[in-house]
Design an enzyme around this catalytic site. Structure first.
Site, PDB file in Angstrom:
ATOM      1  N   ALA A   1       0.831  -1.116   0.004  1.00  0.00           N
ATOM      2  CA  ALA A   1       0.035   0.020   0.101  1.00  0.00           C
ATOM      3  C   ALA A   1       0.756   1.485   0.095  1.00  0.00           C
ATOM      4  CB  ALA A   1      -0.937  -0.056   1.374  1.00  0.00           C
TER       5      ALA A   1
ATOM      6  N   HIS B   1      -0.027   7.410   3.677  1.00  0.00           N
ATOM      7  CA  HIS B   1       0.805   6.984   4.629  1.00  0.00           C
ATOM      8  C   HIS B   1       1.611   7.699   4.104  1.00  0.00           C
ATOM      9  CE1 HIS B   1      -0.931   2.982   5.051  1.00  0.00           C
ATOM     10  NE2 HIS B   1      -1.388   3.265   4.338  1.00  0.00           N
TER      11      HIS B   1
ATOM     12  N   ASN C   1       1.114  -3.122   8.468  1.00  0.00           N
ATOM     13  CA  ASN C   1       2.120  -4.054   7.499  1.00  0.00           C
ATOM     14  C   ASN C   1       2.891  -3.297   6.702  1.00  0.00           C
ATOM     15  OD1 ASN C   1       1.332  -7.498   7.924  1.00  0.00           O
ATOM     16  ND2 ASN C   1      -0.270  -5.776   7.640  1.00  0.00           N
TER      17      ASN C   1
HETATM   18  N1  LIG Z   1       1.710  -5.241   3.235  1.00  0.00           N
HETATM   19  C1  LIG Z   1       0.738  -4.384   2.712  1.00  0.00           C
HETATM   20  O1  LIG Z   1       0.787  -3.468   2.222  1.00  0.00           O
HETATM   21  C2  LIG Z   1      -0.225  -4.495   2.954  1.00  0.00           C
HETATM   22  C3  LIG Z   1      -0.786  -5.678   4.132  1.00  0.00           C
HETATM   23  N2  LIG Z   1      -2.455  -6.416   3.982  1.00  0.00           N
HETATM   24  C4  LIG Z   1      -2.922  -7.112   4.664  1.00  0.00           C
HETATM   25  O2  LIG Z   1      -3.631  -8.015   3.017  1.00  0.00           O
HETATM   26  C5  LIG Z   1      -3.788  -9.254   4.092  1.00  0.00           C
HETATM   27  C6  LIG Z   1      -4.944  -9.564   3.290  1.00  0.00           C
HETATM   28  O3  LIG Z   1      -5.952  -8.004   3.000  1.00  0.00           O
HETATM   29  P1  LIG Z   1      -7.621  -8.501   2.791  1.00  0.00           P
HETATM   30  O4  LIG Z   1      -7.798  -9.518   1.499  1.00  0.00           O
HETATM   31  O5  LIG Z   1      -7.670  -7.258   2.833  1.00  0.00           O
HETATM   32  O6  LIG Z   1      -7.676  -9.301   4.115  1.00  0.00           O
HETATM   33  P2  LIG Z   1      -9.214 -10.049   4.738  1.00  0.00           P
HETATM   34  O7  LIG Z   1      -9.681 -10.184   5.509  1.00  0.00           O
HETATM   35  O8  LIG Z   1     -10.581  -9.393   3.567  1.00  0.00           O
HETATM   36  O9  LIG Z   1      -9.019 -11.651   4.055  1.00  0.00           O
HETATM   37  C7  LIG Z   1      -8.218 -12.221   4.459  1.00  0.00           C
HETATM   38  C8  LIG Z   1      -8.732 -13.218   4.384  1.00  0.00           C
HETATM   39  O10 LIG Z   1      -7.382 -14.186   4.978  1.00  0.00           O
HETATM   40  C9  LIG Z   1      -8.678 -15.420   5.659  1.00  0.00           C
HETATM   41  N3  LIG Z   1      -7.509 -16.628   5.972  1.00  0.00           N
HETATM   42  C10 LIG Z   1      -7.369 -15.470   7.592  1.00  0.00           C
HETATM   43  N4  LIG Z   1      -6.165 -15.782   8.550  1.00  0.00           N
HETATM   44  C11 LIG Z   1      -6.031 -16.760   7.466  1.00  0.00           C
HETATM   45  C12 LIG Z   1      -5.331 -18.472   8.112  1.00  0.00           C
HETATM   46  N5  LIG Z   1      -4.310 -18.681   8.403  1.00  0.00           N
HETATM   47  N6  LIG Z   1      -5.272 -19.716   7.706  1.00  0.00           N
HETATM   48  C13 LIG Z   1      -5.948 -18.843   5.867  1.00  0.00           C
HETATM   49  N7  LIG Z   1      -6.518 -18.086   5.409  1.00  0.00           N
HETATM   50  C14 LIG Z   1      -6.925 -17.661   6.717  1.00  0.00           C
HETATM   51  C15 LIG Z   1      -9.457 -15.065   6.099  1.00  0.00           C
HETATM   52  O11 LIG Z   1     -10.364 -15.690   6.411  1.00  0.00           O
HETATM   53  C16 LIG Z   1     -10.129 -13.780   4.490  1.00  0.00           C
HETATM   54  O12 LIG Z   1     -10.611 -14.924   3.790  1.00  0.00           O
HETATM   55  C17 LIG Z   1      -3.973  -8.830   5.622  1.00  0.00           C
HETATM   56  O13 LIG Z   1      -3.472  -9.390   6.236  1.00  0.00           O
HETATM   57  C18 LIG Z   1      -3.409  -7.638   5.137  1.00  0.00           C
HETATM   58  O14 LIG Z   1      -3.463  -6.999   6.749  1.00  0.00           O
HETATM   59  C19 LIG Z   1      -3.757  -5.230   3.555  1.00  0.00           C
HETATM   60  C20 LIG Z   1      -2.790  -3.784   2.895  1.00  0.00           C
HETATM   61  C21 LIG Z   1      -1.759  -4.106   2.789  1.00  0.00           C
HETATM   62  O1  LIG Z   2      -3.520  -1.626   3.417  1.00  0.00           O
HETATM   63  C1  LIG Z   2      -3.230  -0.492   3.744  1.00  0.00           C
HETATM   64  O2  LIG Z   2      -2.955   0.828   3.752  1.00  0.00           O
HETATM   65  C2  LIG Z   2      -2.169  -0.204   4.894  1.00  0.00           C
HETATM   66  C3  LIG Z   2      -2.577  -1.698   5.863  1.00  0.00           C
HETATM   67  O3  LIG Z   2      -3.536  -2.125   5.822  1.00  0.00           O
HETATM   68  C4  LIG Z   2      -1.068  -2.439   6.233  1.00  0.00           C
HETATM   69  O4  LIG Z   2      -0.289  -1.981   5.619  1.00  0.00           O
HETATM   70  O5  LIG Z   2      -1.571  -3.400   6.595  1.00  0.00           O
END
Ligand SMILES: NC(=O)C1=CN([C@@H]2O[C@H](COP(=O)(O)OP(=O)(O)OC[C@H]3O[C@@H](n4cnc5c(N)ncnc54)[C@H](O)[C@@H]3O)[C@@H](O)[C@H]2O)C=CC1
Ligand SMILES: O=C([O-])CC(=O)C(=O)O
Length: 252
Positions: free
Chosen positions: A119, A203, A175
């Site tokens: 992000a 951010h 994250n």
């Molecule tokens: N690095 C970055 O810049 C960013 C990282 N993220 C992270 O990316 C990830 C995904 O985000 P979203 O899709 O929006 O979340 P979300 O909550 O919409 O989807 C996550 C899915 O993963 C499943 N899940 C969670 N833990 C699990 C496990 N141990 N085993 C199997 N399935 C599991 C859940 O049931 C859910 O369906 C989150 O951890 C979020 O914090 C999100 C945005 C930015």
């Molecule tokens: O999507 C974003 O803006 C950031 C976020 O949630 C993350 O880093 O976990």
């Protein structure tokens, strides 16, 4: 076409599946059966709620878009199976012991842990910090209260400290701070704010060093099914996958 296994069938998983033109999603895995089945139907993949069964499928890379907990549970097994892993829930790597073990395993088996820019913008050249460490590295993140599942009447700072502590409290929201630190080679300082007057996830990155000073601001549109996650994060994974086999590599 590169074959992938998708770990996590939530908001990001759905966006990836909807734009999977240059990749083939072979199998999807989620702890929630309905989510896995729905996504599998969307991208003509097979659905799994059992990790070991999922891993029997034919794909060369696992894309994690699930949770910090999922990375801790499954990343090592993915590498040991001879696949690369793309880690979006990079907060898991804030734990130094876990990170070092994972990197060691990846080295042993000759596979890669890939961290997308997610992000934020700028991870590429913040890597100059590995050569010339920044004196200052601060991420100020401001989100609408709903992104953190809370209510707030005014702009409020809810955390100030280091990224590795912030991610323990807000594993679904910060994250990016851990990714920033991994790129620049030092733990980032973090300020996390909620502001009821904004609609985007903002951010702001501040860095200073012998190279000069940097200010980057991204004002991200929240993604449709999860306001905590910026839409850009899913686009970032799609872009990483699209470029994996491209002979021209742009960016540091
Ligand atoms: N690095 C970055 O810049 C960013 C990282 N993220 C992270 O990316 C990830 C995904 O985000 P979203 O899709 O929006 O979340 P979300 O909550 O919409 O989807 C996550 C899915 O993963 C499943 N899940 C969670 N833990 C699990 C496990 N141990 N085993 C199997 N399935 C599991 C859940 O049931 C859910 O369906 C989150 O951890 C979020 O914090 C999100 C945005 C930015
Ligand atoms: O999507 C974003 O803006 C950031 C976020 O949630 C993350 O880093 O976990």
């Amino acid at each position: 076409m590169i074959k992938i296994g998708l770990l996590g069938c939530g908001n990001v998983g759905r966006i990836i599946a909807a734009h999977a033109e240059s990749i083939q999603i072979v199998a999807v895995f989620d702890i929630i059966p309905g989510r896995a089945e729905e996504l599998a139907a969307l991208c003509h993949a097979r659905a799994y709620t059992d990790f070991d069964a999922f891993m029997q499928e034919d794909f060369s890379i696992v894309v994690e878009a699930a949770s910090v907990d999922a990375v801790r549970r499954y990343a090592e097994a993915v590498l040991r199976s001879g696949r690369d892993i793309v880690v979006l829930s990079v907060g898991a790597l804030a734990d130094v012991e876990f990170r070092e073990r994972l990197i060691e395993v990846a080295g042993e088996v000759g596979k890669k842990i890939r961290i997308p820019s997610g992000a934020i913008i700028g991870l590429d050249n913040l890597k100059i910090g590995q050569i010339s460490p920044p004196e200052k590295l601060l991420l100020r993140t401001t989100k609408p209260p709903a992104s953190l599942g809370m209510a707030a009447g005014t702009r409020t700072e809810i955390f100030k400290g280091l990224a590795h502590d912030c991610i323990k409290l807000y594993p679904k929201n910060i994250n990016v701070a851990v990714a920033l630190g991994l790129a620049a080679g030092r733990d980032a300082d973090v300020e996390l704010w909620v502001d009821p007057g904004i609609e985007r996830n903002i951010h702001e990155i501040f860095a200073e060093g012998d190279f000069g000073d940097i200010y980057v601001r991204v004002r991200n549109v929240p993604s449709p099914d999860n306001p905590a996650t910026s839409y850009m994060a899913a686009l970032s994974i799609l872009t990483l996958l699209k470029n994996l086999e491209n002979p021209l590599v742009v960016g540091t």
